[in-house]
Write a protein that holds these residues in place. Structure first.
Motif, PDB file in Angstrom:
ATOM      1  N   ALA A   4     102.133  20.752  24.026  1.00 30.41           N
ATOM      2  CA  ALA A   4     101.327  21.704  24.415  1.00 30.41           C
ATOM      3  C   ALA A   4     100.636  22.593  24.736  1.00 30.41           C
ATOM      4  O   ALA A   4     100.227  22.331  25.740  1.00 30.41           O
ATOM      5  N   ARG A   5     101.374  23.477  23.934  1.00 34.70           N
ATOM      6  CA  ARG A   5     100.190  24.749  24.123  1.00 34.70           C
ATOM      7  C   ARG A   5      98.783  24.551  23.022  1.00 34.70           C
ATOM      8  O   ARG A   5      98.785  26.061  23.754  1.00 34.70           O
ATOM      9  N   GLY A   6      98.873  23.469  22.969  1.00 35.33           N
ATOM     10  CA  GLY A   6      97.828  23.931  22.073  1.00 35.33           C
ATOM     11  C   GLY A   6      96.849  22.595  21.273  1.00 35.33           C
ATOM     12  O   GLY A   6      97.360  21.816  22.181  1.00 35.33           O
ATOM     13  N   LEU A   7      95.047  22.501  21.439  1.00 37.61           N
ATOM     14  CA  LEU A   7      94.772  21.208  21.412  1.00 37.61           C
ATOM     15  C   LEU A   7      93.903  21.377  19.936  1.00 37.61           C
ATOM     16  O   LEU A   7      94.348  22.481  19.844  1.00 37.61           O
ATOM     17  N   SER A   8      94.158  20.440  19.376  1.00 35.56           N
ATOM     18  CA  SER A   8      93.891  20.479  17.822  1.00 35.56           C
ATOM     19  C   SER A   8      92.444  21.108  17.706  1.00 35.56           C
ATOM     20  O   SER A   8      91.598  21.507  18.618  1.00 35.56           O
ATOM     21  N   VAL A   9      92.142  21.376  16.511  1.00 35.42           N
ATOM     22  CA  VAL A   9      91.208  22.322  15.942  1.00 35.42           C
ATOM     23  C   VAL A   9      89.541  21.679  16.538  1.00 35.42           C
ATOM     24  O   VAL A   9      88.995  22.053  16.338  1.00 35.42           O
ATOM     25  N   THR A  10      90.039  20.125  16.148  1.00 34.79           N
ATOM     26  CA  THR A  10      88.511  18.925  16.160  1.00 34.79           C
ATOM     27  C   THR A  10      87.912  19.372  17.405  1.00 34.79           C
ATOM     28  O   THR A  10      86.817  19.787  17.670  1.00 34.79           O
ATOM     29  N   ARG A  71      95.350  30.854  25.965  1.00 35.24           N
ATOM     30  CA  ARG A  71      96.470  31.359  25.414  1.00 35.24           C
ATOM     31  C   ARG A  71      96.056  32.153  24.271  1.00 35.24           C
ATOM     32  O   ARG A  71      95.570  31.747  23.631  1.00 35.24           O
ATOM     33  N   LEU A  72      96.837  33.940  24.578  1.00 37.40           N
ATOM     34  CA  LEU A  72      97.108  34.126  23.280  1.00 37.40           C
ATOM     35  C   LEU A  72      98.412  34.669  22.832  1.00 37.40           C
ATOM     36  O   LEU A  72      99.806  35.046  23.938  1.00 37.40           O
ATOM     37  N   GLN A  73      98.466  34.675  21.106  1.00 36.91           N
ATOM     38  CA  GLN A  73     100.015  34.613  20.969  1.00 36.91           C
ATOM     39  C   GLN A  73      99.819  35.629  19.973  1.00 36.91           C
ATOM     40  O   GLN A  73      99.045  35.892  19.046  1.00 36.91           O
ATOM     41  N   VAL A  74     100.634  36.363  19.726  1.00 30.34           N
ATOM     42  CA  VAL A  74     101.410  36.856  18.405  1.00 30.34           C
ATOM     43  C   VAL A  74     101.866  36.515  17.533  1.00 30.34           C
ATOM     44  O   VAL A  74     103.278  35.954  17.883  1.00 30.34           O
ATOM     45  N   PHE A  86      94.750  31.523  19.504  1.00 30.82           N
ATOM     46  CA  PHE A  86      94.320  31.621  20.837  1.00 30.82           C
ATOM     47  C   PHE A  86      94.622  29.841  20.609  1.00 30.82           C
ATOM     48  O   PHE A  86      94.191  29.342  19.925  1.00 30.82           O
ATOM     49  N   SER A  87      94.641  29.366  21.851  1.00 31.64           N
ATOM     50  CA  SER A  87      94.419  28.405  22.239  1.00 31.64           C
ATOM     51  C   SER A  87      94.761  27.691  23.795  1.00 31.64           C
ATOM     52  O   SER A  87      94.402  28.866  24.557  1.00 31.64           O
ATOM     53  N   LEU A  88      93.828  26.935  23.818  1.00 31.04           N
ATOM     54  CA  LEU A  88      93.060  26.024  25.186  1.00 31.04           C
ATOM     55  C   LEU A  88      94.813  25.499  26.255  1.00 31.04           C
ATOM     56  O   LEU A  88      95.593  24.759  24.650  1.00 31.04           O
ATOM     57  N   ASP A  89      95.518  25.605  27.292  1.00 34.66           N
ATOM     58  CA  ASP A  89      96.633  25.402  26.887  1.00 34.66           C
ATOM     59  C   ASP A  89      96.306  24.938  29.246  1.00 34.66           C
ATOM     60  O   ASP A  89      95.760  25.424  29.910  1.00 34.66           O
ATOM     61  N   THR A  90      97.503  24.466  29.212  1.00 34.05           N
ATOM     62  CA  THR A  90      97.921  24.086  30.691  1.00 34.05           C
ATOM     63  C   THR A  90      99.295  24.011  31.015  1.00 34.05           C
ATOM     64  O   THR A  90      99.399  24.003  32.430  1.00 34.05           O
ATOM     65  N   VAL A  91     100.041  24.649  30.639  1.00 36.29           N
ATOM     66  CA  VAL A  91     101.368  24.950  30.672  1.00 36.29           C
ATOM     67  C   VAL A  91     101.826  25.976  30.921  1.00 36.29           C
ATOM     68  O   VAL A  91     101.284  27.232  29.941  1.00 36.29           O
ATOM     69  N   SER A 130      81.945  32.066  16.262  1.00 30.73           N
ATOM     70  CA  SER A 130      81.937  32.552  16.892  1.00 30.73           C
ATOM     71  C   SER A 130      83.819  32.588  17.182  1.00 30.73           C
ATOM     72  O   SER A 130      84.158  30.983  16.813  1.00 30.73           O
ATOM     73  N   SER A 131      84.012  33.305  18.127  1.00 34.14           N
ATOM     74  CA  SER A 131      85.459  32.986  18.447  1.00 34.14           C
ATOM     75  C   SER A 131      86.443  34.283  19.524  1.00 34.14           C
ATOM     76  O   SER A 131      85.231  34.927  19.380  1.00 34.14           O
ATOM     77  N   PHE A 132      87.251  33.898  19.759  1.00 34.92           N
ATOM     78  CA  PHE A 132      87.689  34.393  21.007  1.00 34.92           C
ATOM     79  C   PHE A 132      88.425  36.053  20.384  1.00 34.92           C
ATOM     80  O   PHE A 132      88.820  35.970  18.801  1.00 34.92           O
ATOM     81  N   GLN A 133      88.288  37.482  20.483  1.00 33.27           N
ATOM     82  CA  GLN A 133      89.470  37.926  19.572  1.00 33.27           C
ATOM     83  C   GLN A 133      89.771  39.232  20.953  1.00 33.27           C
ATOM     84  O   GLN A 133      89.200  39.529  21.671  1.00 33.27           O
ATOM     85  N   VAL A 134      90.419  39.994  19.796  1.00 37.87           N
ATOM     86  CA  VAL A 134      91.394  41.385  20.388  1.00 37.87           C
ATOM     87  C   VAL A 134      90.837  42.387  20.173  1.00 37.87           C
ATOM     88  O   VAL A 134      91.270  42.299  18.779  1.00 37.87           O
ATOM     89  N   LEU A 135      90.115  43.684  21.069  1.00 35.50           N
ATOM     90  CA  LEU A 135      89.981  44.683  21.079  1.00 35.50           C
ATOM     91  C   LEU A 135      90.443  45.832  21.080  1.00 35.50           C
ATOM     92  O   LEU A 135      91.430  44.857  22.381  1.00 35.50           O
ATOM     93  N   ASN A 136      90.917  46.732  20.496  1.00 37.36           N
ATOM     94  CA  ASN A 136      90.692  48.204  21.144  1.00 37.36           C
ATOM     95  C   ASN A 136      92.549  47.941  21.972  1.00 37.36           C
ATOM     96  O   ASN A 136      92.895  48.215  22.793  1.00 37.36           O
ATOM     97  N   ASN A 137      94.130  47.348  21.476  1.00 34.52           N
ATOM     98  CA  ASN A 137      94.161  46.631  21.452  1.00 34.52           C
ATOM     99  C   ASN A 137      95.524  48.693  20.774  1.00 34.52           C
ATOM    100  O   ASN A 137      95.209  48.983  19.508  1.00 34.52           O
ATOM    101  N   PRO A 138      95.933  48.980  21.869  1.00 29.88           N
ATOM    102  CA  PRO A 138      96.526  50.532  21.227  1.00 29.88           C
ATOM    103  C   PRO A 138      97.906  50.139  21.305  1.00 29.88           C
ATOM    104  O   PRO A 138      98.807  51.521  20.965  1.00 29.88           O
ATOM    105  N   GLN A 139      98.249  49.107  21.074  1.00 27.82           N
ATOM    106  CA  GLN A 139      99.643  48.752  20.165  1.00 27.82           C
ATOM    107  C   GLN A 139      99.250  48.567  18.326  1.00 27.82           C
ATOM    108  O   GLN A 139     100.376  48.784  18.096  1.00 27.82           O
ATOM    109  N   ALA A 140      97.936  48.524  18.401  1.00 27.57           N
ATOM    110  CA  ALA A 140      98.098  47.979  16.753  1.00 27.57           C
ATOM    111  C   ALA A 140      97.483  49.620  16.193  1.00 27.57           C
ATOM    112  O   ALA A 140      96.170  50.038  16.979  1.00 27.57           O
TER     113      ALA A 140
END
Length: 154
Positions: A4-10, A71-74, A86-91, A130-140
């Motif tokens: 439920a947390r993500g979609l397949s790569v395809t 959804r963004l997870q670490v 990163f994944s698409l989710d509905t829950v 092409s991708s989603f990315q995390v920029l300017n992470n003050p915790q990194a």
């Protein structure tokens, strides 16, 4: 639960190529919409906020339908110790925080939020990917050259 947390790569790859119509929330999801808006505008939202760039908002509006969100997870791993997933989710889970901007939503669980609070989520489109990315992470403290993993400040 993992399914439920993500979609397949395809499916995710197809969405990058094929523009999908943006759906509307059904009447049964109106309560969730109110919950999303409330969590994004809560007084504590200034602390630990995730910011979305304009390109991230545009891309999410193109690829999400109905109650879908990003959804963004670490997770542990990658060449620097932690990696972004990163994944698409509905829950939406009880420990999730929802960040909304311009109709686009990004959800982060409370454990992951500790590693990305104050960061910016962007969508980058280049010749080779092409991708989603995390920029300017003050915790990194530092990250790898591709931007998918990082080490945490101590």
């Amino acid at each position: 639960m993992a399914a439920a947390r993500g979609l397949s790569v395809t499916a995710t790859a197809l969405r990058a190529v094929i523009p999908w119509r943006r759906g509307r929330l059904s009447a049964s999801c109106q309560g969730l919409q109110t919950r999303w808006e409330a969590s994004s505008s809560s007084p504590e939202a200034g602390e630990g906020q995730i910011h979305l760039t304009d390109s991230c908002v545009r891309r999410l509006l193109e690829i999400t339908e109905g109650s879908e969100f990003l959804r963004l997870q670490v997770e542990g791993g990658g060449c620097s110790g932690f990696q972004y997933k990163f994944s698409l989710d509905t829950v939406i889970n009880p420990d999730d925080r929802v960040f909304e901007q311009g109709g686009a939503r990004v959800v982060v669980d409370s454990d992951s939020l500790a590693f990305v609070k104050g960061a910016q989520v962007d969508f980058s489109q280049e010749l080779i990917r092409s991708s989603f990315q995390v920029l300017n992470n003050p915790q990194a403290e530092q990250g790898c050259s591709c931007g998918s993993s990082f080490s945490v400040k101590l």
